[in-house]
Design a protein around this motif. Structure first.
Motif, PDB file in Angstrom:
ATOM      1  N   GLY A  24       0.815  -1.214   0.000  1.00 52.76           N
ATOM      2  CA  GLY A  24       0.000   0.000   0.000  1.00 52.76           C
ATOM      3  C   GLY A  24       0.844   1.257   0.000  1.00 52.76           C
ATOM      4  O   GLY A  24       0.526   2.245  -0.665  1.00 52.76           O
ATOM      5  N   GLU A  25       1.930   1.212   0.737  1.00 56.22           N
ATOM      6  CA  GLU A  25       2.833   2.360   0.801  1.00 56.22           C
ATOM      7  C   GLU A  25       3.497   2.600  -0.553  1.00 56.22           C
ATOM      8  O   GLU A  25       3.582   3.733  -1.025  1.00 56.22           O
ATOM      9  N   LYS A  26       3.963   1.524  -1.176  1.00 47.06           N
ATOM     10  CA  LYS A  26       4.637   1.643  -2.471  1.00 47.06           C
ATOM     11  C   LYS A  26       3.686   2.095  -3.571  1.00 47.06           C
ATOM     12  O   LYS A  26       4.082   2.806  -4.488  1.00 47.06           O
ATOM     13  N   SER A  27       2.417   1.676  -3.479  1.00 45.47           N
ATOM     14  CA  SER A  27       1.450   2.033  -4.524  1.00 45.47           C
ATOM     15  C   SER A  27       0.763   3.365  -4.247  1.00 45.47           C
ATOM     16  O   SER A  27       0.004   3.850  -5.082  1.00 45.47           O
ATOM     17  N   GLY A  28       1.018   3.928  -3.081  1.00 47.37           N
ATOM     18  CA  GLY A  28       0.360   5.191  -2.738  1.00 47.37           C
ATOM     19  C   GLY A  28      -1.063   5.003  -2.260  1.00 47.37           C
ATOM     20  O   GLY A  28      -1.834   5.954  -2.207  1.00 47.37           O
ATOM     21  N   SER A  31      -3.779   4.265   2.748  1.00 51.15           N
ATOM     22  CA  SER A  31      -5.026   4.500   3.490  1.00 51.15           C
ATOM     23  C   SER A  31      -6.108   3.507   3.072  1.00 51.15           C
ATOM     24  O   SER A  31      -6.855   3.006   3.915  1.00 51.15           O
ATOM     25  N   LYS A  32      -6.176   3.197   1.778  1.00 55.75           N
ATOM     26  CA  LYS A  32      -7.178   2.228   1.302  1.00 55.75           C
ATOM     27  C   LYS A  32      -6.884   0.832   1.858  1.00 55.75           C
ATOM     28  O   LYS A  32      -7.787   0.129   2.300  1.00 55.75           O
ATOM     29  N   VAL A  33      -5.611   0.440   1.854  1.00 51.94           N
ATOM     30  CA  VAL A  33      -5.223  -0.870   2.386  1.00 51.94           C
ATOM     31  C   VAL A  33      -5.558  -0.957   3.872  1.00 51.94           C
ATOM     32  O   VAL A  33      -6.106  -1.952   4.344  1.00 51.94           O
TER      33      VAL A  33
END
Length: 64
Positions: A24-28, A31-33
């Motif tokens: 999630g962090e790498k994909s930006g 928050s959704k994750v």
């Protein structure tokens, strides 16, 4: 003396959680994750509460 504490049936798999947070962090989309993880664990807690209530309610009615 017997163990008075209930051992959890499920534990949080921190490796999976950390992997999901990393993706999630790498994909930006962190928050959704985190919202999806939160929703999952909320469902798990609600299920456990419903199950415990279903089991305890008849016992409490008999005792009272």
């Amino acid at each position: 003396m017997r163990n008075l504490f209930v051992q959890p049936k499920y534990t949080i798999d921190t490796s999976s959680l950390l992997a999901m947070m990393n993706v999630g962090e790498k994909s930006g989309e962190l928050s959704k994750v985190l919202e999806e993880v939160s929703a999952y664990y909320e469902r798990e807690v609600n299920f456990a509460i419903r199950t415990m209530t279903t089991v305890l309610e008849p016992v409490l009615l008999i005792v009272m």
